[in-house]
Design an enzyme around this catalytic site. Structure first.
Site, mmCIF file in Angstrom:
data_model
loop_
_atom_site.group_PDB
_atom_site.id
_atom_site.type_symbol
_atom_site.label_atom_id
_atom_site.label_comp_id
_atom_site.label_asym_id
_atom_site.label_seq_id
_atom_site.Cartn_x
_atom_site.Cartn_y
_atom_site.Cartn_z
ATOM 1 N N ASN A 192 76.388 -11.749 26.557
ATOM 2 C CA ASN A 192 77.502 -10.818 26.296
ATOM 3 C C ASN A 192 78.806 -11.551 26.012
ATOM 4 O O ASN A 192 79.890 -10.968 26.024
ATOM 5 C CB ASN A 192 77.685 -9.855 27.465
ATOM 6 C CG ASN A 192 78.067 -10.581 28.755
ATOM 7 O OD1 ASN A 192 78.145 -11.812 28.783
ATOM 8 N ND2 ASN A 192 78.295 -9.830 29.817
ATOM 9 N N ASP A 193 78.714 -12.870 25.764
ATOM 10 C CA ASP A 193 79.846 -13.728 25.407
ATOM 11 C C ASP A 193 80.748 -14.070 26.587
ATOM 12 O O ASP A 193 81.804 -14.690 26.404
ATOM 13 C CB ASP A 193 80.700 -13.097 24.292
ATOM 14 C CG ASP A 193 80.903 -14.049 23.124
ATOM 15 O OD1 ASP A 193 80.076 -14.973 22.975
ATOM 16 O OD2 ASP A 193 81.884 -13.888 22.379
ATOM 17 N N ASN A 194 80.368 -13.680 27.803
ATOM 18 C CA ASN A 194 81.137 -14.066 28.988
ATOM 19 C C ASN A 194 80.803 -15.499 29.381
ATOM 20 O O ASN A 194 79.690 -15.970 29.173
ATOM 21 C CB ASN A 194 80.818 -13.144 30.161
ATOM 22 C CG ASN A 194 81.416 -11.752 29.988
ATOM 23 O OD1 ASN A 194 81.315 -10.929 30.878
ATOM 24 N ND2 ASN A 194 82.017 -11.466 28.834
ATOM 25 N N HIS A 221 103.603 -29.616 18.356
ATOM 26 C CA HIS A 221 104.153 -29.332 17.023
ATOM 27 C C HIS A 221 105.609 -28.879 17.146
ATOM 28 O O HIS A 221 106.458 -29.269 16.334
ATOM 29 C CB HIS A 221 103.317 -28.238 16.345
ATOM 30 C CG HIS A 221 103.860 -27.814 15.010
ATOM 31 N ND1 HIS A 221 103.697 -28.579 13.876
ATOM 32 C CD2 HIS A 221 104.568 -26.719 14.625
ATOM 33 C CE1 HIS A 221 104.283 -27.972 12.854
ATOM 34 N NE2 HIS A 221 104.824 -26.837 13.283
ATOM 35 N N ASP A 270 108.703 -33.514 5.631
ATOM 36 C CA ASP A 270 109.725 -32.466 5.598
ATOM 37 C C ASP A 270 110.828 -32.838 6.579
ATOM 38 O O ASP A 270 110.691 -33.782 7.378
ATOM 39 C CB ASP A 270 109.142 -31.091 5.931
ATOM 40 C CG ASP A 270 108.355 -31.090 7.232
ATOM 41 O OD1 ASP A 270 108.911 -31.490 8.269
ATOM 42 O OD2 ASP A 270 107.173 -30.695 7.212
ATOM 43 N N LYS A 314 112.312 -29.995 0.974
ATOM 44 C CA LYS A 314 111.483 -28.940 0.396
ATOM 45 C C LYS A 314 112.260 -27.657 0.195
ATOM 46 O O LYS A 314 113.250 -27.391 0.885
ATOM 47 C CB LYS A 314 110.264 -28.673 1.304
ATOM 48 C CG LYS A 314 109.277 -29.821 1.351
ATOM 49 C CD LYS A 314 108.068 -29.464 2.187
ATOM 50 C CE LYS A 314 107.040 -30.586 2.153
ATOM 51 N NZ LYS A 314 105.842 -30.244 2.962
ATOM 52 N N ARG A 369 111.547 -23.446 -0.211
ATOM 53 C CA ARG A 369 110.574 -22.348 -0.134
ATOM 54 C C ARG A 369 110.711 -21.469 -1.370
ATOM 55 O O ARG A 369 111.771 -20.930 -1.657
ATOM 56 C CB ARG A 369 110.786 -21.529 1.143
ATOM 57 C CG ARG A 369 109.788 -20.391 1.311
ATOM 58 C CD ARG A 369 109.783 -19.842 2.714
ATOM 59 N NE ARG A 369 109.254 -20.802 3.685
ATOM 60 C CZ ARG A 369 107.961 -21.039 3.887
ATOM 61 N NH1 ARG A 369 107.062 -20.399 3.156
ATOM 62 N NH2 ARG A 369 107.582 -21.923 4.777
ATOM 63 N N ASP A 395 103.005 -37.428 10.427
ATOM 64 C CA ASP A 395 103.227 -36.028 10.787
ATOM 65 C C ASP A 395 102.513 -35.747 12.101
ATOM 66 O O ASP A 395 101.829 -36.631 12.646
ATOM 67 C CB ASP A 395 102.706 -35.112 9.673
ATOM 68 C CG ASP A 395 103.453 -33.779 9.618
ATOM 69 O OD1 ASP A 395 104.215 -33.482 10.558
ATOM 70 O OD2 ASP A 395 103.262 -33.037 8.634
#
Length: 312
Positions: A33-35, A126, A167, A190, A192, A216
């Site tokens: 049941n994905d538990n 990030h 960036d 950059k 947009r 990065d």
């Protein structure tokens, strides 16, 4: 005591090798049941427990397993539980930049704390402000020293090259690596052009006839990476090397890297990179090991020593 979820057991095993301790025994099962259910196979009573789990694909399973492991450790009377999250994927969702959305980075932080984590150890968020979403101590490691050492070993005259930030938001990270390499620094400005498209407008700095190191925090589909590499080559870069912390490599990333006009794309093992992805890039992809850095950080946390001294 160091335990691992299923997302990056290889990194946890390497960390334990550097600590000269065995990886703790636990078992995670998933029912029809994905538990999920998590059970430790040894006593944790009054132990200093570190649970290693990258929030990588499948992300929802990784988060749920981490929460269950933290909760089970606290229920087993662990003295302290540290969530070691080498890759915190929801760090991109750090602000409400559109109507009627969730700040998922904060929500995941709340869940981890509600599960019972006493502190968090992570690497290269990030969005660094995600650090502030936690009310428990957070040790935020940087891969700069690992990346700089790799580039120095890979390119003997690295000090004659240029570190390029793809960036403006990556300038601080690029400047730190540039300082370690004692080389030049540049960044791409950059613009947009739509809700989903960003075009490079100008390159601030000089890359003409030089080896360029694009750095990065992560590579996902590699779309932005292709733009940065192609722009650097158009600006006269001699060779391009790429180095990031988190190699997520989703969707067309492997094909794009294989066709990329770059000498090498390097990422660390904060995210498990399957061998078939490495082979699929015709040798362009390499994986750097951050296990020694995590091992030293865990050792310092356990003994009450400073973690920041690892970067001095």
């Amino acid at each position: 005591m160091v335990f691992s979820g299923q997302s990056n057991t290889a990194l946890a095993e390497k960390i334990c090798q550097h600590l000269n301790i065995p990886l703790g025994r636990s078992e995670t099962q998933k029912f029809t049941n994905d538990n999920m259910i998590v059970q430790y196979s040894e006593s944790l009573r009054e132990g200093d427990v570190f649970i290693v789990q990258s929030l990588s694909t499948p992300v929802s399973d990784a988060i749920m397993e981490l929460l269950l492991m933290i909760d089970a450790a606290k229920s087993a009377s662990a003295g302290r539980v540290t969530a070691v999250i080498p890759y915190y994927s929801y760090a991109r969702s750090d602000k409400k930049d559109a109507p009627r959305i969730s700040i998922a980075g904060r929500l995941v932080a709340d869940l981890i704390q509600a599960a019972g984590a006493d502190r968090v150890l992570t690497m290269t968020l990030h969005s660094p402000q995600v650090h502030g979403f936690f009310k428990v101590p957070v040790d935020h490691l940087s891969s700069d020293v690992v990346i700089a050492d790799h580039l120095r070993a890979r390119v003997p005259d690295a000090d004659q090259g240029v570190v390029l930030a793809p960036d403006a938001g990556s300038i601080k990270r690029a400047a730190a690596i540039s300082h370690r390499l004692n080389c030049g620094l540049a960044f791409i400005d950059k613009q947009r052009v739509s809700d989903t498209a960003v075009d490079p407008r100008a390159l601030i700095g000089d890359v003409q006839g030089k080896r360029v190191f694009i750095v990065d925090d992560e590579i996902s589909t590699a779309g932005s990476l292709v733009e940065a590499v192609n722009f650097a080559k158009r600006m006269g870069a001699l060779e391009v090397y790429v180095a990031v912390t988190h190699g997520v490599y989703t969707g067309p990333a492997v094909q794009r890297i294989r066709e990329l006009d770059a000498v090498e794309v390097a990422s660390t093992n904060t995210v498990l990179v399957p061998q078939e992805k490495v082979d699929g890039t015709d040798g362009k992809l390499s994986v750097l090991d951050v296990a020694p850095l995590f091992a030293r950080a865990i050792s310092n946390i356990h003994t009450g020593e400073s973690v920041s001294t690892l970067f001095e």
